[in-house]
Design an enzyme around this catalytic site. Structure first.
Site, PDB file in Angstrom:
ATOM      1  N   GLY A   1     148.951 -24.498  -4.962  1.00  0.00           N
ATOM      2  CA  GLY A   1     150.199 -24.281  -4.095  1.00  0.00           C
ATOM      3  C   GLY A   1     150.484 -23.163  -3.164  1.00  0.00           C
ATOM      4  O   GLY A   1     150.917 -23.053  -2.102  1.00  0.00           O
ATOM      5  N   THR A   2     150.159 -21.930  -3.788  1.00  0.00           N
ATOM      6  CA  THR A   2     150.194 -20.715  -3.090  1.00  0.00           C
ATOM      7  C   THR A   2     149.264 -20.571  -1.787  1.00  0.00           C
ATOM      8  O   THR A   2     149.630 -20.007  -0.766  1.00  0.00           O
ATOM      9  CB  THR A   2     149.834 -19.449  -4.074  1.00  0.00           C
ATOM     10  OG1 THR A   2     150.751 -19.286  -5.084  1.00  0.00           O
ATOM     11  CG2 THR A   2     149.906 -18.188  -3.047  1.00  0.00           C
TER      12      THR A   2
ATOM     13  N   GLN B   1     158.900 -27.515  -6.682  1.00  0.00           N
ATOM     14  CA  GLN B   1     159.797 -27.787  -7.902  1.00  0.00           C
ATOM     15  C   GLN B   1     160.223 -29.207  -7.786  1.00  0.00           C
ATOM     16  O   GLN B   1     160.786 -29.871  -8.796  1.00  0.00           O
ATOM     17  CB  GLN B   1     160.987 -26.755  -7.762  1.00  0.00           C
ATOM     18  CG  GLN B   1     160.408 -25.522  -8.307  1.00  0.00           C
ATOM     19  CD  GLN B   1     159.960 -25.273  -9.627  1.00  0.00           C
ATOM     20  OE1 GLN B   1     159.975 -25.986 -10.581  1.00  0.00           O
ATOM     21  NE2 GLN B   1     158.871 -24.547 -10.091  1.00  0.00           N
TER      22      GLN B   1
ATOM     23  N   SER C   1     152.283 -28.208  -5.524  1.00  0.00           N
ATOM     24  CA  SER C   1     151.301 -27.584  -6.604  1.00  0.00           C
ATOM     25  C   SER C   1     151.253 -28.273  -7.687  1.00  0.00           C
ATOM     26  O   SER C   1     152.302 -28.868  -8.478  1.00  0.00           O
ATOM     27  CB  SER C   1     151.696 -26.316  -6.997  1.00  0.00           C
ATOM     28  OG  SER C   1     150.862 -25.700  -7.746  1.00  0.00           O
TER      29      SER C   1
ATOM     30  N   HIS D   1     150.107 -28.415 -10.606  1.00  0.00           N
ATOM     31  CA  HIS D   1     150.314 -27.914 -12.122  1.00  0.00           C
ATOM     32  C   HIS D   1     151.991 -27.820 -12.372  1.00  0.00           C
ATOM     33  O   HIS D   1     152.388 -27.902 -13.699  1.00  0.00           O
ATOM     34  CB  HIS D   1     150.008 -26.617 -12.577  1.00  0.00           C
ATOM     35  CG  HIS D   1     150.469 -25.542 -11.846  1.00  0.00           C
ATOM     36  ND1 HIS D   1     151.368 -24.622 -12.510  1.00  0.00           N
ATOM     37  CD2 HIS D   1     150.295 -24.887 -10.661  1.00  0.00           C
ATOM     38  CE1 HIS D   1     151.748 -23.745 -11.645  1.00  0.00           C
ATOM     39  NE2 HIS D   1     151.200 -23.847 -10.473  1.00  0.00           N
TER      40      HIS D   1
ATOM     41  N   CYS E   1     164.551  -6.503 -16.802  1.00  0.00           N
ATOM     42  CA  CYS E   1     163.801  -6.177 -18.074  1.00  0.00           C
ATOM     43  C   CYS E   1     162.539  -6.687 -18.607  1.00  0.00           C
ATOM     44  O   CYS E   1     161.858  -6.279 -19.463  1.00  0.00           O
ATOM     45  CB  CYS E   1     164.873  -6.369 -19.212  1.00  0.00           C
ATOM     46  SG  CYS E   1     166.353  -5.819 -18.768  1.00  0.00           S
TER      47      CYS E   1
END
Length: 472
Positions: A69-70, A180, A197, A199, A323
């Site tokens: 997808g990228t 998505q 994408s 996956h 974090c």
């Protein structure tokens, strides 16, 4: 062990596994060859393309299979910009696009192009008319606009159809990142380019989709290649492509019933987490959202510790908190929304998630958060109320206190602020020195949650000085 991170990568769908194994035996030959093995491979590739195109809502000859997808996003943006380079060199994107889009935009800017980032509201959604305004106010002719169909971190659906109409009126193609949302249905509206994408919907990794409508000016990036219309060089991974197309069709058939069921489970999390745990902010649009995804942030919580504790309890979730990242900066999505970032948790339920697993997650989460807060020395509600009462003097008066939190990561600067706010009178100031980027989001968010006034920030000799006026 319940896996609640389908937005990162969905578990391999059983249909994908079956199709992959079958295609390994039948689709290993070169589909460009004319002998029987090649013809068999070509038939599999063509059938997969037709199935995927039907799901996308385009013609088969408009669809290209890429290696991810990228890769589809990078090639789609580069190809559209190159194809329209004589028209202009301006690119419009939203501030919450996937990092692959923002990286492509940065590369375009480094190469001499210009970029406009369209802001979003606190729910992560672009406003109607915002793309029209960005195109109207662009520093030069716009070559391309990009907008995701739904956000990967908070689940907010974007007004793609409206943005596409605004772009069409200006004569600008719109690229839609549908990674998505494609499992839940085709993208409505007059988009010009679309990427996805495999996956993300339960297909194998290493397969992306790039659809380019006929009539869109497009120049493939890099040396020309005879495969995939010259847009994706190299030998096609036919078994993976077949599995991707088969699983997309299967997921689509299941998605209507699953969307309703998962939305109800997500609604439980959205409703009950703030009731079970004090000082939680649920982020993202409450209505216009993906059915399987919810994100919330917990005040006074270290996101990395929280994720580790949930993992030990048997739940796999993800986070956009600084974090939990090596960059020590909050996710660009949370930053663009201006919401609390500390203790951020994204829950994205795969197809088939069991109700009892969600109930078990809700049952253990309060104790996990309470334990993490205790480890960090966060003040409890009773402590904050007592400190506020002790420092209340009725009339507003001046007073100022400095808190040095330099070198301390989230959520420590906010915890230290909470512990001392009662030491200044109502109307007094507390200045927090911090060099953690999360403080820029989390201190104003804490003020909004506690009813204090966030005065603003100013540069300091080291880090940044954040000023808070006690009001409550």
């Amino acid at each position: 062990m319940p896996y609640f991170d389908a937005a990162s990568s969905a578990p391999l769908h059983p249909v994908a596994r079956q199709a992959l194994l079958a295609a390994l035996d039948e689709g290993w030959a070169d589909p460009a060859r004319l002998y029987r093995e090649g013809r068999r491979a070509r038939l599999l590739l063509d059938a997969a393309r037709e199935a995927a195109a039907e799901a996308v809502g385009c013609r088969p000859d408009e669809l290209t299979f890429t290696s991810s997808g990228t890769r589809a996003l990078h090639d789609g943006i580069a190809g559209a910009l190159a194809g329209r380079r004589r028209i202009g060199r301006h690119l419009v994107v939203s501030a919450v696009e996937h990092s692959a889009v923002l990286h492509a935009a940065a590369a375009h800017e480094a190469g001499g192009g210009t970029v406009t980032e369209v802001p979003v509201d606190s729910a992560g959604r672009v406003a109607p008319g915002s793309y029209a305004a960005a195109l109207r106010d662009a520093p030069g002719p716009t070559a391309l606009a990009a907008l995701q169909s739904a956000n990967h971190e908070v689940g907010t659906r974007q007004p793609v159809a409206e943005a596409a109409a605004e772009c069409a009126e200006a004569g600008v193609p719109l690229l839609v990142d549908a990674a998505q949302s494609l499992a839940w249905g085709a993208v409505a509206g007059g988009w010009s380019l679309l990427t996805a994408s495999a996956h993300k919907w339960g297909g194998p990794s290493g397969v992306g989709l790039l659809a380019v409508r006929k009539g869109v000016r497009f120049a493939a990036h890099g040396p020309a290649d005879e495969r995939e219309s010259g847009r994706a060089p190299g030998f096609e991974n036919i078994p993976a492509v077949v599995a991707a197309a088969a699983s997309l069709r299967a997921v689509r058939e299941e998605s209507a019933a699953e969307a309703e069921r998962l939305r109800e489970l997500v609604d439980r999390i959205r409703t009950r987490v703030p009731r079970l745990i004090p000082d939680v902010e649920v982020v993202g649009d409450p209505e216009r959202r993906l059915p399987h995804l919810v994100t919330f942030s917990c005040l006074y919580v270290d996101g990395e510790t929280l994720l580790h504790e949930l993992d030990r309890a048997g739940f796999s979730v993800s986070s956009g908190s600084s974090c939990t990242s090596s960059t020590l900066t909050p996710s660009h999505v949370l930053r663009a929304m201006g919401v609390l970032s500390e203790g951020n948790v994204r829950v994205s339920l795969p197809l088939g998630t069991l109700e009892e697993d969600v109930e078990r997650f809700l049952g253990l989460l309060p104790d996990v958060v309470r334990r993490v807060r205790g480890q960090l020395g966060a003040p409890g509600q009773d402590e904050e109320v007592a400190a506020a009462a002790a420092g209340s003097g009725g009339e507003e008066s001046e007073g100022e206190l400095m808190v040095d939190s330099l070198g301390k990561l989230c959520p420590i600067p906010v915890i230290e602020l909470a512990k001392v706010i009662g030491e200044v009178p109502v109307g007094g100031l507390v200045t927090v020195l911090a060099d953690d980027e999360a403080a820029r989001l989390d201190i104003p968010a804490w003020c909004a949650m506690r009813g204090h006034e966030y005065v603003g920030e100013r540069p300091a000799d080291r880090g940044t000085a954040y000023r808070v006026r006690r009001r409550a």
